[in-house]
Design a protein around this motif. Structure first.
Motif, mmCIF file in Angstrom:
data_model
loop_
_atom_site.group_PDB
_atom_site.id
_atom_site.type_symbol
_atom_site.label_atom_id
_atom_site.label_comp_id
_atom_site.label_asym_id
_atom_site.label_seq_id
_atom_site.Cartn_x
_atom_site.Cartn_y
_atom_site.Cartn_z
ATOM 1 N N TYR A 19 -68.903 126.612 9.884
ATOM 2 C CA TYR A 19 -69.455 127.842 9.325
ATOM 3 C C TYR A 19 -70.512 127.548 8.260
ATOM 4 O O TYR A 19 -71.541 128.221 8.164
ATOM 5 C CB TYR A 19 -68.343 128.704 8.718
ATOM 6 C CG TYR A 19 -67.317 129.182 9.728
ATOM 7 C CD1 TYR A 19 -67.675 129.418 11.051
ATOM 8 C CD2 TYR A 19 -65.982 129.391 9.344
ATOM 9 C CE1 TYR A 19 -66.723 129.853 11.968
ATOM 10 C CE2 TYR A 19 -65.035 129.829 10.263
ATOM 11 C CZ TYR A 19 -65.407 130.053 11.580
ATOM 12 O OH TYR A 19 -64.489 130.480 12.480
ATOM 13 N N ALA A 20 -70.259 126.527 7.446
ATOM 14 C CA ALA A 20 -71.203 126.187 6.375
ATOM 15 C C ALA A 20 -72.531 125.704 6.942
ATOM 16 O O ALA A 20 -73.602 126.016 6.414
ATOM 17 C CB ALA A 20 -70.601 125.120 5.465
ATOM 18 N N LEU A 21 -72.474 124.926 8.030
ATOM 19 C CA LEU A 21 -73.698 124.376 8.612
ATOM 20 C C LEU A 21 -74.465 125.411 9.435
ATOM 21 O O LEU A 21 -75.694 125.415 9.459
ATOM 22 C CB LEU A 21 -73.367 123.167 9.493
ATOM 23 C CG LEU A 21 -72.791 121.936 8.777
ATOM 24 C CD1 LEU A 21 -72.452 120.850 9.787
ATOM 25 C CD2 LEU A 21 -73.786 121.411 7.749
ATOM 26 N N ASP A 29 -69.625 129.205 -2.559
ATOM 27 C CA ASP A 29 -70.669 128.302 -3.036
ATOM 28 C C ASP A 29 -70.111 126.916 -3.348
ATOM 29 O O ASP A 29 -70.739 125.898 -3.037
ATOM 30 C CB ASP A 29 -71.335 128.883 -4.286
ATOM 31 C CG ASP A 29 -72.180 130.109 -3.970
ATOM 32 O OD1 ASP A 29 -72.528 130.284 -2.791
ATOM 33 O OD2 ASP A 29 -72.499 130.870 -4.901
ATOM 34 N N ASP A 30 -68.919 126.875 -3.967
ATOM 35 C CA ASP A 30 -68.320 125.575 -4.301
ATOM 36 C C ASP A 30 -68.041 124.764 -3.041
ATOM 37 O O ASP A 30 -68.323 123.554 -2.985
ATOM 38 C CB ASP A 30 -67.012 125.779 -5.089
ATOM 39 C CG ASP A 30 -67.277 126.245 -6.515
ATOM 40 O OD1 ASP A 30 -68.444 126.102 -6.956
ATOM 41 O OD2 ASP A 30 -66.335 126.745 -7.163
ATOM 42 N N ILE A 35 -69.434 120.398 0.842
ATOM 43 C CA ILE A 35 -69.765 119.971 2.208
ATOM 44 C C ILE A 35 -71.162 119.369 2.257
ATOM 45 O O ILE A 35 -71.385 118.325 2.881
ATOM 46 C CB ILE A 35 -69.646 121.163 3.180
ATOM 47 C CG1 ILE A 35 -68.173 121.592 3.302
ATOM 48 C CG2 ILE A 35 -70.236 120.821 4.547
ATOM 49 C CD1 ILE A 35 -67.966 122.887 4.046
ATOM 50 N N GLN A 36 -72.112 120.007 1.567
ATOM 51 C CA GLN A 36 -73.486 119.512 1.583
ATOM 52 C C GLN A 36 -73.580 118.125 0.947
ATOM 53 O O GLN A 36 -74.353 117.275 1.401
ATOM 54 C CB GLN A 36 -74.406 120.493 0.846
ATOM 55 C CG GLN A 36 -75.896 120.159 0.985
ATOM 56 C CD GLN A 36 -76.340 120.222 2.441
ATOM 57 O OE1 GLN A 36 -76.103 121.197 3.135
ATOM 58 N NE2 GLN A 36 -76.976 119.135 2.903
ATOM 59 N N GLN A 37 -72.780 117.890 -0.088
ATOM 60 C CA GLN A 37 -72.783 116.587 -0.735
ATOM 61 C C GLN A 37 -72.324 115.494 0.237
ATOM 62 O O GLN A 37 -72.917 114.408 0.312
ATOM 63 C CB GLN A 37 -71.866 116.606 -1.962
ATOM 64 C CG GLN A 37 -71.861 115.284 -2.731
ATOM 65 C CD GLN A 37 -70.972 115.353 -3.980
ATOM 66 O OE1 GLN A 37 -70.501 116.425 -4.357
ATOM 67 N NE2 GLN A 37 -70.758 114.219 -4.611
ATOM 68 N N VAL A 38 -71.267 115.803 0.999
ATOM 69 C CA VAL A 38 -70.783 114.828 1.989
ATOM 70 C C VAL A 38 -71.841 114.615 3.083
ATOM 71 O O VAL A 38 -72.099 113.481 3.504
ATOM 72 C CB VAL A 38 -69.455 115.310 2.614
ATOM 73 C CG1 VAL A 38 -69.035 114.382 3.759
ATOM 74 C CG2 VAL A 38 -68.374 115.394 1.554
#
Length: 348
Positions: A19-21, A29-30, A35-38
């Motif tokens: 879902y985030a991608l 947001d957290d 997820i974006q950091q990984v």
């Protein structure tokens, strides 16, 4: 690296990563930042097939054109290049499909396996089964050219009828009374290629209007055919003083044939036509011509297709281009070469 590994390292579920991608469902947001950091640390990039499964889009456009035979003309390559460049500005890839009819395997795979989001059709015929097949499937497509019945479809076209008429009127205004028309190869005319037919119509109408004596010729897409065509023209009517051409691939041969016949351009013989500007400028003297705006047409076709993909309910749109004739150095007043002399120059 895959979504499962990203989920494990971020401490979330696989569906949350998806879902985030994809943005299909809201994610806090957290969680999104985690997820974006990984993703950044791992250098993860989702595959094209995965993106297609996630959002129903491949981010790929199909460019459908007939098989080239021995080679592609410079103008065809210009169109292909312009489509690829324009698609890149919209973040689309281009998949080339050299297909001529709707039964071609490549064309069927393109549609049946949904490898592309939409298609651009080149080298349109007046009766084009590819365009009809795509319309019957309601598959998003845009044509570079017009069928005999373009109403209700998306296309970008060049008004070959009007452009060739302008070329004929230009020659008639210079006093030329005996003019030849050098068209595309005979097999393309028989196949119903739109540009060849509409160009011929424009030549015939303008010649009739101005009361000219004319002959029309089909010519292969190469320099040798161009030279042979000039030999035929001057053999059939040695008093011919000008020609109009749609065949840029034969242009160098047309010039060479005139030189071999002792006809100086433009003092003894004028040449004009519908040719891409950069090709018109490669011959000496440079060709007076209606410059085909290949780059603009490719860009407009891509823009229309992307707009159609983004707005499926939008009404059909089109662009019909009529570029001006660029006056260069290949046309001049009709010469006064005596018929007898002209004949002696061109005996085959």
């Amino acid at each position: 690296m895959n979504i499962g590994e990203i989920a494990r390292r971020a401490g979330v579920s696989r569906s949350t990563v998806s879902y985030a991608l994809s943005g299909k469902r809201p994610v806090s947001d957290d969680t999104r930042r985690k997820i974006q950091q990984v993703v950044d640390e791992l250098g993860y990039r989702p595959s094209a097939s995965a993106r297609a499964l996630a959002n129903g889009r491949t981010s790929t456009i199909g460019l459908v054109f007939p098989p080239a035979g021995n080679h592609y003309t410079g103008m065809q390559l210009d169109f292909i290049g312009s489509v690829v460049e324009a698609a890149a500005t919209h973040d689309y890839d281009v998949l080339l499909s050299p297909s001529g009819v709707d039964s071609d395997r490549s064309f069927q795979r393109l549609l049946g396996e949904r490898r592309v989001d939409g298609a651009i059709l080149m080298e349109i015929r007046l009766e084009d089964d590819r365009a009809e097949h795509l319309a019957s499937l309601d598959f998003p497509s845009v044509a570079i050219g017009r069928t005999a019945r373009p109403e209700g479809s998306w296309w970008v076209g060049l008004d070959h009828t009007a452009l060739v008429q302008r070329c004929v009127h230009h020659l008639a205004d210079l006093g030329h009374r005996r003019v030849a028309f050098v068209n595309r190869p005979e097999q393309l005319l028989r196949a119903g290629y739109e540009s060849a037919h509409r160009g011929l119509d424009g030549f015939t109408k303008a010649a009739t209007e101005r009361g000219l004596t004319v002959r029309t010729y089909c010519c292969g897409d190469d320099a040798a055919s161009g030279q042979t065509c000039v030999e035929r023209i001057l053999h059939d009517d040695p008093a011919t003083t000008a020609l109009v051409t749609l065949n840029e691939a034969a242009l160098g041969g047309l010039y060479r044939g005139l030189a071999e016949a002792g006809r100086h351009v433009p003092r003894d013989f004028s040449v004009t036509g519908v040719v891409a500007g950069r090709w018109a400028e490669t011959v000496t003297p440079q060709l007076t011509a209606a410059d085909v705006p290949a780059a603009e047409m490719g860009r407009l076709a891509v823009d229309l297709l992307v707009d159609r993909l983004d707005h499926p309910e939008a009404p059909p749109r089109h662009h019909l281009l009529v570029p001006p004739i660029s006056l260069r150095a290949s046309t001049g007043p009709a010469g006064t070469t005596p018929l007898a002399d002209a004949g002696s120059d061109t005996t085959p």
